[in-house]
Each structure stands twice: as C-alpha cells, then as structure tokens.
Scaffold this motif. Sequence first.
Motif, mmCIF file in Angstrom:
data_model
loop_
_atom_site.group_PDB
_atom_site.id
_atom_site.type_symbol
_atom_site.label_atom_id
_atom_site.label_comp_id
_atom_site.label_asym_id
_atom_site.label_seq_id
_atom_site.Cartn_x
_atom_site.Cartn_y
_atom_site.Cartn_z
ATOM 1 N N PRO A 121 6.077 -4.523 -4.930
ATOM 2 C CA PRO A 121 5.956 -3.061 -4.871
ATOM 3 C C PRO A 121 5.869 -2.514 -3.448
ATOM 4 O O PRO A 121 5.603 -3.244 -2.500
ATOM 5 N N SER A 122 6.074 -1.214 -3.362
ATOM 6 C CA SER A 122 6.039 -0.549 -2.053
ATOM 7 C C SER A 122 5.823 0.936 -2.252
ATOM 8 O O SER A 122 6.323 1.519 -3.215
ATOM 9 N N LEU A 123 5.132 1.559 -1.316
ATOM 10 C CA LEU A 123 5.092 3.018 -1.228
ATOM 11 C C LEU A 123 5.918 3.448 -0.007
ATOM 12 O O LEU A 123 6.950 4.090 -0.113
ATOM 13 N N ARG A 124 5.470 3.025 1.187
ATOM 14 C CA ARG A 124 6.081 3.469 2.432
ATOM 15 C C ARG A 124 7.516 2.961 2.609
ATOM 16 O O ARG A 124 8.423 3.718 2.968
ATOM 17 N N THR A 125 7.718 1.685 2.370
ATOM 18 C CA THR A 125 9.030 1.099 2.664
ATOM 19 C C THR A 125 10.107 1.717 1.785
ATOM 20 O O THR A 125 11.173 2.111 2.257
ATOM 21 N N ARG B 226 12.769 -7.046 0.028
ATOM 22 C CA ARG B 226 11.333 -7.332 0.134
ATOM 23 C C ARG B 226 10.996 -8.460 -0.830
ATOM 24 O O ARG B 226 11.261 -8.355 -2.042
ATOM 25 N N GLU C 92 9.998 -6.924 4.456
ATOM 26 C CA GLU C 92 8.753 -7.687 4.453
ATOM 27 C C GLU C 92 8.878 -8.903 3.546
ATOM 28 O O GLU C 92 9.008 -8.818 2.335
ATOM 29 N N HIS D 225 7.262 -8.807 8.995
ATOM 30 C CA HIS D 225 7.549 -7.420 8.622
ATOM 31 C C HIS D 225 8.140 -6.719 9.850
ATOM 32 O O HIS D 225 7.478 -5.901 10.497
ATOM 33 N N GLN E 132 8.001 -2.875 10.315
ATOM 34 C CA GLN E 132 6.671 -2.410 10.723
ATOM 35 C C GLN E 132 6.484 -2.609 12.230
ATOM 36 O O GLN E 132 5.869 -1.779 12.915
ATOM 37 N N CYS F 120 -1.100 -1.199 9.152
ATOM 38 C CA CYS F 120 0.217 -0.951 8.564
ATOM 39 C C CYS F 120 0.156 -0.120 7.287
ATOM 40 O O CYS F 120 1.143 0.474 6.886
ATOM 41 N N LEU F 121 -1.001 -0.103 6.627
ATOM 42 C CA LEU F 121 -1.202 0.528 5.317
ATOM 43 C C LEU F 121 -0.388 -0.221 4.255
ATOM 44 O O LEU F 121 0.689 -0.705 4.571
ATOM 45 N N PRO F 122 -0.872 -0.306 3.035
ATOM 46 C CA PRO F 122 -2.106 0.305 2.540
ATOM 47 C C PRO F 122 -3.347 -0.411 3.070
ATOM 48 O O PRO F 122 -3.288 -1.600 3.383
ATOM 49 N N ARG G 108 8.047 4.570 10.435
ATOM 50 C CA ARG G 108 8.896 3.659 9.661
ATOM 51 C C ARG G 108 10.233 4.342 9.355
ATOM 52 O O ARG G 108 11.291 3.733 9.414
#
Length: 343
Positions: A46-50, A115, A147, A151, A154, A297-299, A325
């Motif tokens: 999973p990913s939010l930002r990428t 990823r 990633e 990464h 990042q 890098c978050l989260p 990013r």
Amino acid sequence: MKHFITTQDWGRAELDALLSHAHGLKASPINRLLEGRAVALVFFNPSLRTRASFEVGAWQMGGHAVVLEPGGSGGTGGAWGMAFEPGAVMGGDAEEHVREAARVLSRYCDLIAVRAFPRFVDWSVDRRDLVIRGFAEHATVPVINMETITHPCQELAHVMTLQERFGVPDLRGKKYVLTWTYHPKPLNTAVANSAAMIATRYGMDVTLLCPDERYRLDERYMDAACSNAAESGGSFAVSHDIASSYDGADVVYAKSWGALPFFGKWDEEKAVRDANRHFIVDEEKMARTNGALFGHCLPARRNVKATDAVMDAPYSMIVDEAENRLHVQKALMASLVGGGGAG
Ligand code: CP
C-alpha cells in the motif's frame, strides 16, 4: 536502457540535473512532457504519498497513470501470484511470471514503476530485490523503484527539501543524524538504507544512531555510505549514544527498522525494540542540536517515533518532503522518457 532502481547507479551530475528540474517544476507545475505517454504504477504494497504523487504528477504533465495492485495492495504480492525466480516451476499459486508481466506492460506503457516491500522472512532472499530486478531485466521501457529495499524517490525529495530549507544546493559539511526510532512492528530498512546513501553522497557528516550493533544496516549499504563519503568529502559513522549524536546536529532524520539478525524471528526482537522506546525524537533531544531540521519519510506514528511538538515544529520538514515527492518524480519521469533533466 536507463532505470531508476537505486541512486547509486546515477551520477551526481545526473541527480543534480533531476533536482534542478524538480525545483523548476515546483515553480511551474503544468506542462506536456508526458503527453501521449502512459505510466504503469505496480503496487505490491500500500501507499498514500507514492501513489498520489505519481498519479497527480503524470496528470500534471499530460500523461496517464495506470495503477495495478497485484493481489491487492495490502498483500505481499503473493495473492495474485507472480513468480520472479528465473526458471521457476510454477506449480504453486503464481499465475504469471515477471517475464511476461514486464514485457506486456512495456507494450502498453512508457514507464513501469514498482513498489515491492521485503517479505520479512529471509533477508538473504529479500536483499536480492528480485521483484524490481525482474521487472528491470524483462521490461523494454525504463523501470522506477517506488520502494523495495531502498527508496530512491524519497532520497531525491529529501535532498530537494534540505536544499530548500538551507537555501543552498550544497549540503556538504552539514551534521546529519539518521536515528533509529521505536515502532511496535519491525519495519523495512529501505528508507534508512537510502538516507545513509544519499546523505553521504551529498557530502554530509552522517551518524547512524541506533540502539546497538544489531541495528546496523546491511553491509551493502554501510559500504556504499562509506565509499560515498570518501568520494564526497563527507563522513559516515555509527553511534549508539543519543546525546553526542544529537549534539550540534543540523539535520535529524528519523526512521524505524527491524534488526537484520532477527529477520524472520521477529518475536525475538520485540524485547529489544521495546527496551529502546526512548529513541523517540523529542524537544529535549532537538534542543541539543544546532537548530536542526527534523525529517521523516512518513507515515510516522505520532508520540511513538516523534512527539507532536517535534512533528509540528517550524523546523519539521515532513510535509515539505512529502510534497517534493511530486516534483522530483515528475522530473524523473520526464527524464526517463526523454523530456528534460538528466538521463
Ligand atoms: N514515504 C512514502 O513512500 O509514503 P507512502 O508509503 O505513503 O507511499
């Protein structure tokens, strides 16, 4: 063909060109550099930002992103069942081999981004990075690492953000602390590997701060950090002493990772991790620094990895780095399809 699997494969001048282009794209975000182009975003995790930044980035440049989640992005990639080992006898769950997947996606798309986190069972297997290496070997278009065990996207965003915050492109001589932090789960070493490599690449004096020797990174990345430092004029050292590591620091970058000797035996690591909750980044530690910037890098789990006060401080660059990013990946995609910047 040029891929973006690790920044170590790219020269400093190439990275600098990407970053320069990214700064420009931040000032002027809309263009047609990907017009008529498609990008496959393959998420085994999973990913939010990428995901958001690649999708929006492709759109802002007139391109199209196709998001694929083999097995559902919450899985390990095994649910859809893709095989990566050369010569695999596919009598198990895998329905498709990367040899076909990579070549077929290359017929539709101009870039393939992947990823694929480690499976966290056997580091000797995960460190081979078989998923992205398989895509890179068989694709006929450039492959981007979103990633895996490093990464690199990042890394670019991190350097861009430091350049913005310090107001200069030259980061040489900055005292940089890459600190392990507690997390209830053993996490990927990817961002720590990447931070060690890129901070030394840009000539900073880097301290890897971690609870004990078991939290050293894989020697591949320790060696890369040492040779980068030798080349850039920076330095790379390991410390287990919190106070002296923070003293006079210009940058504090936090990340949690699982200790490699416990790979696949994570229950045995739990007591070690639990005993080191005090590595949390807090105001008391930051007060020892030279007014350091704080990054992650978050989260990131608030009040576990870093306190609210640190996460929300003016010196916290966490949201800036996440934004960047978008800009660095746009520069990267444009470069890899021949539309500006390095490559
Ligand atoms: N930093 C990062 O890659 O965030 P995501 O996992 O949300 O993509």
